[in-house]
Design an enzyme around this catalytic site. Structure first.
Site, mmCIF file in Angstrom:
data_model
loop_
_atom_site.group_PDB
_atom_site.id
_atom_site.type_symbol
_atom_site.label_atom_id
_atom_site.label_comp_id
_atom_site.label_asym_id
_atom_site.label_seq_id
_atom_site.Cartn_x
_atom_site.Cartn_y
_atom_site.Cartn_z
ATOM 1 N N CYS A 98 -2.610 1.490 -6.103
ATOM 2 C CA CYS A 98 -2.058 2.296 -5.427
ATOM 3 C C CYS A 98 -0.613 2.809 -5.792
ATOM 4 O O CYS A 98 -0.649 4.275 -6.012
ATOM 5 C CB CYS A 98 -2.392 2.266 -3.741
ATOM 6 S SG CYS A 98 -1.288 0.346 -3.200
ATOM 7 N N HIS A 158 1.028 -1.137 -0.194
ATOM 8 C CA HIS A 158 -0.189 0.127 0.064
ATOM 9 C C HIS A 158 0.918 1.294 0.477
ATOM 10 O O HIS A 158 1.812 1.689 1.086
ATOM 11 C CB HIS A 158 -0.650 -0.174 0.893
ATOM 12 C CG HIS A 158 -1.400 1.122 1.328
ATOM 13 N ND1 HIS A 158 -2.763 1.942 0.667
ATOM 14 C CD2 HIS A 158 -1.679 1.676 2.336
ATOM 15 C CE1 HIS A 158 -3.231 3.296 1.331
ATOM 16 N NE2 HIS A 158 -2.284 3.430 2.043
#
Length: 131
Positions: free
Chosen positions: A71, A1
């Site tokens: 992301c 992430h």
């Protein structure tokens, strides 16, 4: 992430679209590492208009793909807008490195079916992954 922290908030992208929270405020907790990309001259107002545009075009929730539009793609795009600098290639190259392994190829069908949205953020996209 990965995410971008700017104007006192953290912004990230997942299957629910673009979201924000206080820095480190997702249920993923504080980051493992932080890369300082510098400062920006972009005002908060202009930045939020830019994010709104991204959320309605390139970064709608239904456009999310774990390997090709994720992301990292979002963080890289936003970093370039804010600072003119990309995020490190060891981050953006990671999905391709995983897919280049036999294990990555074997897992791809399962991983492609997963919708990832770190919990704990406030969604900024109007579409929320819906057409």
């Amino acid at each position: 992430h990965t995410s971008i922290i700017v104007h006192k908030d953290e912004f990230f992208y997942g299957s629910g679209g673009i979201s924000s929270c206080a820095p480190g405020g997702t249920l993923l907790g504080p980051p493992d590492s932080v890369v300082d990309l510098g400062n920006t001259e972009v005002t908060e107002e202009i930045f939020l208009e830019y994010l709104s545009s991204l959320g309605e075009s390139m970064f709608r929730g239904e456009s999310y793909n774990l390997f090709e539009h994720n992301c990292n793609t979002f963080s890289n795009e936003v970093a370039q807008f804010l600072t003119g600098r990309k995020i490190p290639s060891y981050i953006t190259d990671l999905p391709a490195e995983v897919l280049s392994t036999p294990f990555g190829q074997a897992l791809r069908p399962l991983l492609d079916s997963i919708q990832i949205q770190p919990p704990g953020g406030n969604n900024l996209s109007r579409h929320n992954g819906q057409s």
